[in-house]
Design a protein around this motif. Structure first.
Motif, PDB file in Angstrom:
ATOM      1  N   TYR B  17       0.881  -1.165   0.000  1.00 19.46           N
ATOM      2  CA  TYR B  17       0.000   0.000   0.000  1.00 19.46           C
ATOM      3  C   TYR B  17       0.915   1.209   0.000  1.00 19.46           C
ATOM      4  O   TYR B  17       1.488   1.546   1.032  1.00 19.46           O
ATOM      5  CB  TYR B  17      -0.891   0.023   1.232  1.00 19.46           C
ATOM      6  CG  TYR B  17      -1.974  -1.039   1.235  1.00 19.46           C
ATOM      7  CD1 TYR B  17      -3.078  -0.929   0.403  1.00 19.46           C
ATOM      8  CD2 TYR B  17      -1.890  -2.134   2.084  1.00 19.46           C
ATOM      9  CE1 TYR B  17      -4.076  -1.895   0.407  1.00 19.46           C
ATOM     10  CE2 TYR B  17      -2.885  -3.105   2.092  1.00 19.46           C
ATOM     11  CZ  TYR B  17      -3.974  -2.972   1.255  1.00 19.46           C
ATOM     12  OH  TYR B  17      -4.952  -3.925   1.264  1.00 19.46           O
ATOM     13  N   LEU B  20       4.168   1.124   2.036  1.00 16.95           N
ATOM     14  CA  LEU B  20       4.060   0.089   3.062  1.00 16.95           C
ATOM     15  C   LEU B  20       3.975  -1.287   2.411  1.00 16.95           C
ATOM     16  O   LEU B  20       3.011  -1.593   1.701  1.00 16.95           O
ATOM     17  CB  LEU B  20       2.822   0.346   3.932  1.00 16.95           C
ATOM     18  CG  LEU B  20       2.523  -0.698   5.007  1.00 16.95           C
ATOM     19  CD1 LEU B  20       3.557  -0.637   6.118  1.00 16.95           C
ATOM     20  CD2 LEU B  20       1.120  -0.512   5.562  1.00 16.95           C
ATOM     21  N   VAL B  22       3.155  -4.898   2.701  1.00 20.15           N
ATOM     22  CA  VAL B  22       2.365  -5.707   3.622  1.00 20.15           C
ATOM     23  C   VAL B  22       2.646  -7.196   3.469  1.00 20.15           C
ATOM     24  O   VAL B  22       2.638  -7.955   4.436  1.00 20.15           O
ATOM     25  CB  VAL B  22       0.863  -5.410   3.395  1.00 20.15           C
ATOM     26  CG1 VAL B  22       0.009  -6.324   4.229  1.00 20.15           C
ATOM     27  CG2 VAL B  22       0.567  -3.951   3.713  1.00 20.15           C
ATOM     28  N   PRO B  41       0.676 -12.125  14.634  1.00 17.75           N
ATOM     29  CA  PRO B  41       0.152 -10.933  15.307  1.00 17.75           C
ATOM     30  C   PRO B  41      -0.707 -10.088  14.380  1.00 17.75           C
ATOM     31  O   PRO B  41      -0.633 -10.216  13.162  1.00 17.75           O
ATOM     32  CB  PRO B  41       1.418 -10.177  15.733  1.00 17.75           C
ATOM     33  CG  PRO B  41       2.538 -10.759  14.954  1.00 17.75           C
ATOM     34  CD  PRO B  41       2.143 -12.144  14.577  1.00 17.75           C
ATOM     35  N   SER B  42      -1.516  -9.234  14.991  1.00 18.61           N
ATOM     36  CA  SER B  42      -2.385  -8.348  14.241  1.00 18.61           C
ATOM     37  C   SER B  42      -1.547  -7.432  13.353  1.00 18.61           C
ATOM     38  O   SER B  42      -0.510  -6.925  13.769  1.00 18.61           O
ATOM     39  CB  SER B  42      -3.211  -7.533  15.231  1.00 18.61           C
ATOM     40  OG  SER B  42      -4.009  -6.624  14.552  1.00 18.61           O
ATOM     41  N   GLY B  43      -1.980  -7.269  12.114  1.00 18.60           N
ATOM     42  CA  GLY B  43      -1.254  -6.393  11.188  1.00 18.60           C
ATOM     43  C   GLY B  43      -0.131  -7.087  10.441  1.00 18.60           C
ATOM     44  O   GLY B  43       0.595  -6.460   9.678  1.00 18.60           O
ATOM     45  N   SER B  44      -0.002  -8.407  10.632  1.00 19.34           N
ATOM     46  CA  SER B  44       1.113  -9.108   9.994  1.00 19.34           C
ATOM     47  C   SER B  44       0.832  -9.436   8.530  1.00 19.34           C
ATOM     48  O   SER B  44       1.730  -9.866   7.815  1.00 19.34           O
ATOM     49  CB  SER B  44       1.452 -10.386  10.769  1.00 19.34           C
ATOM     50  OG  SER B  44       0.322 -11.209  10.886  1.00 19.34           O
ATOM     51  N   GLY B  45      -0.421  -9.242   8.079  1.00 18.89           N
ATOM     52  CA  GLY B  45      -0.734  -9.466   6.665  1.00 18.89           C
ATOM     53  C   GLY B  45      -1.552 -10.719   6.404  1.00 18.89           C
ATOM     54  O   GLY B  45      -1.728 -11.099   5.249  1.00 18.89           O
ATOM     55  N   LYS B  46      -2.083 -11.336   7.463  1.00 20.52           N
ATOM     56  CA  LYS B  46      -2.841 -12.582   7.295  1.00 20.52           C
ATOM     57  C   LYS B  46      -4.077 -12.371   6.415  1.00 20.52           C
ATOM     58  O   LYS B  46      -4.302 -13.117   5.462  1.00 20.52           O
ATOM     59  CB  LYS B  46      -3.280 -13.134   8.662  1.00 20.52           C
ATOM     60  CG  LYS B  46      -2.147 -13.316   9.657  1.00 20.52           C
ATOM     61  CD  LYS B  46      -2.655 -13.861  10.991  1.00 20.52           C
ATOM     62  CE  LYS B  46      -3.630 -12.947  11.720  1.00 20.52           C
ATOM     63  NZ  LYS B  46      -3.040 -11.681  12.189  1.00 20.52           N
ATOM     64  N   SER B  47      -4.861 -11.350   6.762  1.00 16.58           N
ATOM     65  CA  SER B  47      -6.075 -11.097   5.975  1.00 16.58           C
ATOM     66  C   SER B  47      -5.730 -10.744   4.543  1.00 16.58           C
ATOM     67  O   SER B  47      -6.383 -11.206   3.607  1.00 16.58           O
ATOM     68  CB  SER B  47      -6.881  -9.945   6.592  1.00 16.58           C
ATOM     69  OG  SER B  47      -7.333 -10.299   7.861  1.00 16.58           O
ATOM     70  N   THR B  48      -4.708  -9.930   4.376  1.00 14.52           N
ATOM     71  CA  THR B  48      -4.321  -9.515   3.028  1.00 14.52           C
ATOM     72  C   THR B  48      -3.958 -10.729   2.187  1.00 14.52           C
ATOM     73  O   THR B  48      -4.357 -10.841   1.024  1.00 14.52           O
ATOM     74  CB  THR B  48      -3.134  -8.541   3.102  1.00 14.52           C
ATOM     75  OG1 THR B  48      -3.451  -7.500   4.025  1.00 14.52           O
ATOM     76  CG2 THR B  48      -2.844  -7.935   1.746  1.00 14.52           C
TER      77      THR B  48
HETATM   78  N1  LIG Z   1      -6.520  -0.708   2.475  1.00 12.80           N
HETATM   79  C1  LIG Z   1      -5.356  -0.572   3.147  1.00 12.80           C
HETATM   80  N2  LIG Z   1      -4.600   0.534   3.010  1.00 12.80           N
HETATM   81  C2  LIG Z   1      -3.436   0.669   3.659  1.00 12.80           C
HETATM   82  N3  LIG Z   1      -2.936  -0.244   4.502  1.00 12.80           N
HETATM   83  C3  LIG Z   1      -3.652  -1.377   4.692  1.00 12.80           C
HETATM   84  C4  LIG Z   1      -4.883  -1.599   4.023  1.00 12.80           C
HETATM   85  N4  LIG Z   1      -5.346  -2.818   4.403  1.00 12.80           N
HETATM   86  C5  LIG Z   1      -4.457  -3.321   5.260  1.00 12.80           C
HETATM   87  N5  LIG Z   1      -3.426  -2.455   5.440  1.00 12.80           N
HETATM   88  C6  LIG Z   1      -2.240  -2.679   6.279  1.00 12.80           C
HETATM   89  O1  LIG Z   1      -1.682  -3.911   5.928  1.00 12.80           O
HETATM   90  C7  LIG Z   1      -1.136  -4.548   7.051  1.00 12.80           C
HETATM   91  C8  LIG Z   1      -1.649  -5.953   7.131  1.00 12.80           C
HETATM   92  O2  LIG Z   1      -3.026  -5.943   7.369  1.00 12.80           O
HETATM   93  P1  LIG Z   1      -3.877  -7.265   7.518  1.00 12.80           P
HETATM   94  O3  LIG Z   1      -3.612  -8.150   6.375  1.00 12.80           O
HETATM   95  O4  LIG Z   1      -5.271  -6.861   7.759  1.00 12.80           O
HETATM   96  O5  LIG Z   1      -3.249  -7.897   8.839  1.00 12.80           O
HETATM   97  P2  LIG Z   1      -3.828  -9.042   9.776  1.00 12.80           P
HETATM   98  O6  LIG Z   1      -5.012  -9.651   9.114  1.00 12.80           O
HETATM   99  O7  LIG Z   1      -2.693  -9.991   9.952  1.00 12.80           O
HETATM  100  O8  LIG Z   1      -4.174  -8.397  11.076  1.00 12.80           O
HETATM  101  C9  LIG Z   1      -1.484  -3.687   8.250  1.00 12.80           C
HETATM  102  O9  LIG Z   1      -0.350  -2.931   8.579  1.00 12.80           O
HETATM  103  C10 LIG Z   1      -2.580  -2.817   7.741  1.00 12.80           C
HETATM  104  O10 LIG Z   1      -2.567  -1.578   8.400  1.00 12.80           O
END
Ligand SMILES: Nc1ncnc2c1ncn2[C@@H]1O[C@H](COP(=O)(O)OP(=O)(O)O)[C@@H](O)[C@H]1O
Ligand SMILES: [Mg+2]
Lengths: 215, 256
Positions: B17, B20, B22, B41-48
């Motif tokens: 992003y 950043l 991810v 951990p939260s924010g590690s990119g799992k959902s992405t």
């Molecule tokens: N639409 C977006 N724009 C900018 N940063 C994003 C966006 N979506 C997620 N992020 C960033 O990507 C990183 C990974 O997010 P995410 O995959 O949701 O982590 P997790 O699911 O492991 O908690 C985080 O730092 C989050 O802030």
């Protein structure tokens, strides 16, 4: 207060109120059409359409509706637009109302959680299928009340077309003042009829709003 | 030509992003019938990463393949839409916040997509709804609107909705994280049942015990990279990396 006079002119005011109702209905329909197009443009994937939608809203919300009516009715013939007063009234007010409704409709659509579209797309629905089957049915329910507010404003705004001599309620009141010299009674009567129209509309909106909510 | 040998294949996934980053060059293979858990951990990119599998979030680099077909193909917009809509029919997804359609009953939630995309008759649609809701134990609430269901019930309907498309692969993004603790089990039971039926699943979760009990493989992610990957016995009991150990210490502290 001259009640006798009010009772005597009352039937003529009823005719005028009917014109106000026709104006309101046509304006509302045109407004809804413009509002739907405006909102679609503002939410489009294409930057040009988004720009046009935004320009439409800022121009028509950023100037007095009366000036818009004057430009259309008095200025129109100069650029080849010949409309009678009623037509100019409906078109002018409709486009003006559409600018407000654009924002109402857009607001309802963007307030739907983005997870809704995601869920729909995840199942394999196209962008349009998701919009039509998931977003709009929810947004429509949210729109009823705020569109009711737009409708309320629009009905009151029809009084402006008296200035381009459409024979509706306000114009009729003014005309009878000319012959009776009783502005208090005449405007009171007009106001009363506006109130009845607006009250009935408000009740209809409330009814519709209740009807579409999910229990 | 690329040799396609795994059921799900993520190759060098990269996602940024702006500045950043991810996801940093992540590769992952999942075989048919396998269950992979992703923790971290939260924010590690799992959902992405999970959302890249059905292209809900597009990768900025790398490829995703499912059953011999590339998901994130490079196609002109219209063709791509057609392609991805077809691909997504095969990939079920379950969200943390359920995302049930609130204007539709449980039945309608389940059959909307199959009816629209597969042209089911009314009769077949009803049968499908009953079948799928029965499977998640929600048959008795078939005509309820989501607003009248508990969180656990909503999530079970959401799972039924995804299953109704008969997907080849199921993605779960913290399916139980938004639930009250006492409602977690009913959803886990449904996921266990799917595991027994050999559904291929990728599960992002915070529940280590559950992950350990159902999955074939665990992926520990941190800051956009896979730190450690292996069978649950190894990753949970004998992690080789310090970062994994530290993460597990925090997350198993309460459970121990
Ligand atoms: N639409 C977006 N724009 C900018 N940063 C994003 C966006 N979506 C997620 N992020 C960033 O990507 C990183 C990974 O997010 P995410 O995959 O949701 O982590 P997790 O699911 O492991 O908690 C985080 O730092 C989050 O802030
Ligand atoms: Mg997440």
């Amino acid at each position: 207060m001259d009640f006798d006079l009010m009772l005597r002119v009352y039937p003529f005011f009823l005719d005028a109120a009917w014109v106000t109702i026709q104006l309101s209905v046509l304006t509302a329909l045109l407004g809804l059409t413009c509002g739907t197009l405006g909102a679609s443009a503002r939410l489009s994937r294409f930057a040009l359409l988004r720009f046009l939608g935004a320009a439409y809203v800022s121009v028509f919300r950023g100037t007095p509706a009366l000036i818009q009516l004057f430009i259309l009715y008095f200025g129109g013939p100069q650029i080849g637009i010949q409309l009678d007063a009623f037509e100019a009234g409906v078109i002018g007010l409709g486009i003006n109302a559409g600018a407000y409704m654009t924002e109402t409709i857009r607001g309802a659509i963007i307030s739907i959680d983005k997870g809704q579209r995601e869920a729909a797309r995840t199942l394999g629905l196209s962008q349009w299928q998701a919009t039509y089957n998931v977003i709009l049915p929810q947004a429509a329910r949210l729109m009823v009340r705020p569109l009711g507010v737009n409708l309320n404003m629009l009905i009151k705004a029809t009084a402006l077309v008296a200035a381009i001599s459409v024979v509706e309620l306000t114009y009729t009141a003014q005309r009878y003042i000319g012959s009776t010299y009783k502005p208090f009674e005449m405007f009171l009567l007009a106001g009363l009829l506006y109130m009845i129209i607006i009250y009935a509309t408000g009740r209809a909106v409330t009814w519709l709003d209740r009807k579409v909510q999910i229990t | 030509m690329t040799d396609q040998s795994h059921f799900v294949e993520i190759r060098h996934a990269q996602k940024s992003y702006g500045t950043l980053e991810v996801l940093k060059d992540i590769s992952l293979n999942v075989e048919r019938g396998q269950i992979v858990a992703i923790i971290g951990p939260s924010g590690s990119g799992k959902s992405t990463l999970l959302r890249a599998v059905n292209d809900l979030d597009s990768l900025t680099g790398g490829e995703v393949w499912l059953d011999g077909v590339q998901v994130n193909k490079d196609l002109p917009h219209r063709q791509y839409e057609k392609h991805i809509n077809a691909m997504r029919q095969d990939i079920g997804m379950v969200f943390q916040h359920f995302n049930l359609f609130p204007h539709l009953t449980a039945r309608e939630n389940v059959v909307m997509a199959p009816k629209m995309l597969k042209g089911l008759s009314k009769e077949d649609a009803n049968k499908l709804a009953e079948e799928q809701l029965e499977k998640v134990g929600m048959l008795d609430r078939i005509d309820y609107y989501p607003s009248r269901l508990s969180g656990g019930q909503k999530q079970r309907v959401a799972i039924a909705r995804a299953l109704a498309m008969k997907p080849k692969l199921m993605l779960f993004d913290e399916a139980t994280s938004a639930l009250d603790p006492e409602l977690v089990d009913e959803v886990n039971m449904v996921m266990k049942k799917l595991a027994e039926e050999h559904m291929t699943m990728i599960i992002v979760t915070h529940e280590m015990d559950f992950a350990a009990s159902v999955c074939d493989r665990v992926l520990f992610m941190d800051q956009g990279v896979v730190v450690e990957e292996g069978p649950p016995e190894i990753v949970f009991k004998n992690p080789t990396k310090d970062r994994t150990r530290e993460f597990l210490r925090k997350h198993l502290a309460g459970a121990a």
